[in-house]
Design an enzyme around this catalytic site. Structure first.
Site, PDB file in Angstrom:
ATOM      1  N   CYS A 149       0.714  -0.328   0.291  1.00  0.00           N
ATOM      2  CA  CYS A 149       0.864   1.045  -0.214  1.00  0.00           C
ATOM      3  C   CYS A 149       0.605   2.057   0.906  1.00  0.00           C
ATOM      4  CB  CYS A 149      -0.126   1.272  -1.351  1.00  0.00           C
ATOM      5  SG  CYS A 149      -0.286   2.995  -1.816  1.00  0.00           S
ATOM      6  N   CYS A 175      -2.844   4.131   0.264  1.00  0.00           N
ATOM      7  CA  CYS A 175      -4.188   3.550   0.239  1.00  0.00           C
ATOM      8  C   CYS A 175      -4.925   3.841   1.565  1.00  0.00           C
ATOM      9  CB  CYS A 175      -4.116   2.041  -0.010  1.00  0.00           C
ATOM     10  SG  CYS A 175      -3.893   1.618  -1.767  1.00  0.00           S
ATOM     11  N   HIS A 202      -5.985   2.626  -5.792  1.00  0.00           N
ATOM     12  CA  HIS A 202      -4.565   2.441  -6.084  1.00  0.00           C
ATOM     13  C   HIS A 202      -4.274   2.328  -7.585  1.00  0.00           C
ATOM     14  CE1 HIS A 202      -0.498   1.232  -4.905  1.00  0.00           C
ATOM     15  NE2 HIS A 202      -0.562   0.230  -5.763  1.00  0.00           N
ATOM     16  N   ASN A 230       4.891  13.825 -10.190  1.00  0.00           N
ATOM     17  CA  ASN A 230       5.797  12.949 -10.941  1.00  0.00           C
ATOM     18  C   ASN A 230       5.005  11.696 -11.260  1.00  0.00           C
ATOM     19  OD1 ASN A 230       8.097  14.600 -10.708  1.00  0.00           O
ATOM     20  ND2 ASN A 230       8.548  13.767  -8.677  1.00  0.00           N
ATOM     21  N   SER A 268       7.990   6.893  -6.781  1.00  0.00           N
ATOM     22  CA  SER A 268       8.311   5.656  -6.072  1.00  0.00           C
ATOM     23  C   SER A 268       7.060   4.896  -5.650  1.00  0.00           C
ATOM     24  CB  SER A 268       9.193   5.956  -4.864  1.00  0.00           C
ATOM     25  OG  SER A 268       8.548   6.875  -4.023  1.00  0.00           O
ATOM     26  N   HIS A 305       0.478   4.591  -6.819  1.00  0.00           N
ATOM     27  CA  HIS A 305      -0.804   5.161  -6.371  1.00  0.00           C
ATOM     28  C   HIS A 305      -0.884   6.621  -6.867  1.00  0.00           C
ATOM     29  CE1 HIS A 305      -4.153   4.917  -3.308  1.00  0.00           C
ATOM     30  NE2 HIS A 305      -4.208   6.174  -3.725  1.00  0.00           N
ATOM     31  N   HIS A 333      -0.828  10.241  -7.142  1.00  0.00           N
ATOM     32  CA  HIS A 333      -0.594  11.284  -6.128  1.00  0.00           C
ATOM     33  C   HIS A 333       0.298  12.385  -6.679  1.00  0.00           C
ATOM     34  CE1 HIS A 333       3.222   9.120  -5.729  1.00  0.00           C
ATOM     35  NE2 HIS A 333       3.697  10.146  -5.047  1.00  0.00           N
ATOM     36  N   GLN A 386       2.551  16.229  -5.273  1.00  0.00           N
ATOM     37  CA  GLN A 386       3.246  16.814  -4.139  1.00  0.00           C
ATOM     38  C   GLN A 386       3.146  18.338  -4.178  1.00  0.00           C
ATOM     39  OE1 GLN A 386       7.099  15.225  -3.000  1.00  0.00           O
ATOM     40  NE2 GLN A 386       7.072  13.817  -4.720  1.00  0.00           N
TER      41      GLN A 386
END
Ligand SMILES: O=P(O)(O)O[C@H]1O[C@H](CO)[C@@H](O)[C@H](O)[C@H]1O
Ligand SMILES: O=P(O)(O)O[C@H]1O[C@H](CO)[C@@H](O)[C@H](O)[C@H]1O
Lengths: 350, 350
Positions: B52, B55, B115, B155, B163, B166, B168, B170
């Site tokens: 990943c 990570c 993760h 998202n 995609s 993990h 996250h 943006q």
């Protein structure tokens, strides 16, 4: 000192039909994809499926049975989103909670008695029969003076929410003018008021001169990737004659439209050697309202696939909250589609 | 003689933030679903995944390695849709082909070193740390005087184009004001010019009085299904104080926002006992432009699921070509979310 280039620098493009902009990120195609990969629906359907509610002779949800039809077949949607007998009513609290009733009529059109066909696999004659049904339905729905807009469309493929693979389309007609049509009406009206010419006719003339985004043309239609396309392989069919609805198409134009649809959808299937999913539909003038000389008939194709039969473009976070965004340029997409064969990959492999 | 009812008759509702209408078809939930069923991603990720790129300690596409971070971690998107060094430039041919360059900066924020977590599974303290990062990033991006808007979003879930599982989010910031923000600015400005009050503050007051769509409130935020929601379980978090951006949130407000996010996303997960996918993001005033006293901070959640963990709402043919449409009513969705527990189903099963 770098100069600004449409094919390599991030930029925005104006959609002249809606007044909205799309963000184009041409450099972003290098992004690796580790995300969702779509299932590809196996393409081994029988010609007749006893459980399909669209196959000839089969029963439907409302208790009726389909006739043993031989070309296409139309009926009222058994699970319509709009209903004719909706009572009048409205609500407005302080301009903060605002609602109106909405009447409508929803129709379903089976394109063929054969369960295992799709438009690109049908003959031009058979597609012409579908275009005839669209015209007849448009004309007869427009006889209801409370109907103001008639949306003819097709959702193709499971990924586009199509719940039955039997080739079919829908028509939703309603008492108000929907959002996208209101936008396109305003923009076309403004242009027409200034120039006394159709916005799309002028646009098409410029595209023909440039020849960078036109995929092909026939006698009565041009097929291109619009300069402002949002979906990776989005296209538009524009009628060469400035008419404001399908009502005015001649027999020659209807055959020509069927040809254009067959070629475009064949190229689509050939692109990733898959039954290419899309939502497609005509945009045309509202009915029973005013005259709309500015309106220019066209048909949009919005296909979701980006890189392969199983990797689509996601219109998600940034796109939903801020602005539509695309990676490959419209010019790249137009070139790919231009170079695709007009012979369906299944035929050429058979 | 029937009377018009919002909970049984098809109708349209006005989105006061955009001026656009949504078509609501409350009777349509009876429609059987034979279409696409989504794969449910198995939820057995390890706490650390050596492959990943988010990570701690792992390598990224630009050659850098992530630090051994302990709460959240921010870096520039290695495959950014917008770039800072885009050369200036524009194009206009007869108002038909119109394009402008677009500069921007895109950031990625890992919410946690672990993760296998998601926001609802994190502590309020850990989510508060994420809110702090959002505020800091907002403030430092706004120091670039050419940046006019900063879109903070997440998202979540493969189905939303994410995609990497993990946890996250943006940030895309850019030199122009994107479409949705332009619409919301105009509507809020118009209301403010007339009433000298925030549109959303007045709307929230009315929703509190009605108590039909509010899911819950805490000290500083209210969480509700907006009257004009498009997505089946769409929600909005509205700050009780009229501030125009995250910049102005106090420590107490940041903790309260973290609490609201934890409760809302826990209810979402409990709804279909799945890690509930969505795109979510804040809407706030543009920066470096003018004063924007009308703007009222809020956060939208757009989740796609309709009936179960595997059946989503498709925004396709009619919706893309004509008008957004929904089946269940916002009031039904609000009631479902209201009755969901605030204890995560995984915890209560453990
Ligand atoms: O940036 P990511 O996570 O690679 O990509 C995801 O979010 C972006 C912003 O909403 C979208 O443009 C992409 O289609 C989506 O897959
Ligand atoms: O009418 P269908 O085929 O059952 O449903 C499909 O098309 C409709 C019109 O675009 C959408 O509202 C639905 O979400 C989609 O699944």
């Amino acid at each position: 000192n770098q100069t600004f280039e449409l094919d390599s620098n991030p930029h925005t493009r104006l959609n002249i039909l809606t007044g909205e902009w799309v963000l184009v990120s041409p450099h972003r195609t290098k992004r690796p994809w580790q995300g969702k990969v779509e299932d590809i629906t196996p393409d081994n359907r029988p010609e007749y499926d006893p459980k399909c509610y669209l196959c000839p002779g089969n029963g439907r949800a409302d208790g009726d049975s389909n006739p043993e039809y031989t070309d296409s077949f139309v009926f009222n949607n058994d699970f319509a989103a709009l209903l004719q007998d909706t009572p009048a009513g409205e609500m407005n609290e302080g301009d903060l909670l605002v609602a109106n009733n909405q009447r409508g009529l929803c129709r379903v059109i089976s394109f063929s008695p054969k369960h295992n066909l799709t438009l690109p696999e049908m003959s031009v004659e058979a597609i012409t029969a579908v275009v005839n049904v669209w015209q007849n339905e448009f004309n007869s729905l427009a006889e209801n003076d409370w109907i103001k807009y008639i949306q003819i469309f097709e959702n193709k493929g499971e990924i586009m929410g199509c719940s039955n693979p039997h080739p079919h389309g829908q028509i939703w007609s309603q008492g108000d003018i929907p959002l996208e049509i209101a936008k396109e009406t305003e923009r076309q009206k403004t242009y027409y008021a200034i120039h006394r010419r159709s916005l799309l006719a002028d646009y098409l003339k410029l595209e023909q001169k440039k020849n960078e985004r036109i995929i092909f043309e026939n006698d009565h239609f041009a097929v291109l990737v619009p300069f402002w396309a949002v979906w990776p392989y989005e296209t538009m069919i524009i009628s060469k004659r400035h008419v404001n609805s399908i009502k005015l198409f001649t027999a020659a134009e209807k055959k020509s439209l069927a040809e254009a649809i067959k070629i475009l959808t064949t190229k689509y299937d050939n692109l990733f050697e898959t039954s290419f999913p899309y939502s497609a539909g005509m945009h045309q003038a509202p009915v029973n309202n005013s005259y709309y000389p500015e309106w220019h008939w066209h048909m949009h194709f919005y296909p979701p696939l980006l890189r392969s039969a199983s990797v689509k473009k996601f219109m998600v976070g940034y796109e939903m909250l801020a602005n539509p965004q695309r990676d490959i340029t419209p010019e790249f997409a137009a070139n790919r589609l231009k170079e695709m064969s007009t012979i369906h990959y299944k035929t050429s492999k058979a």
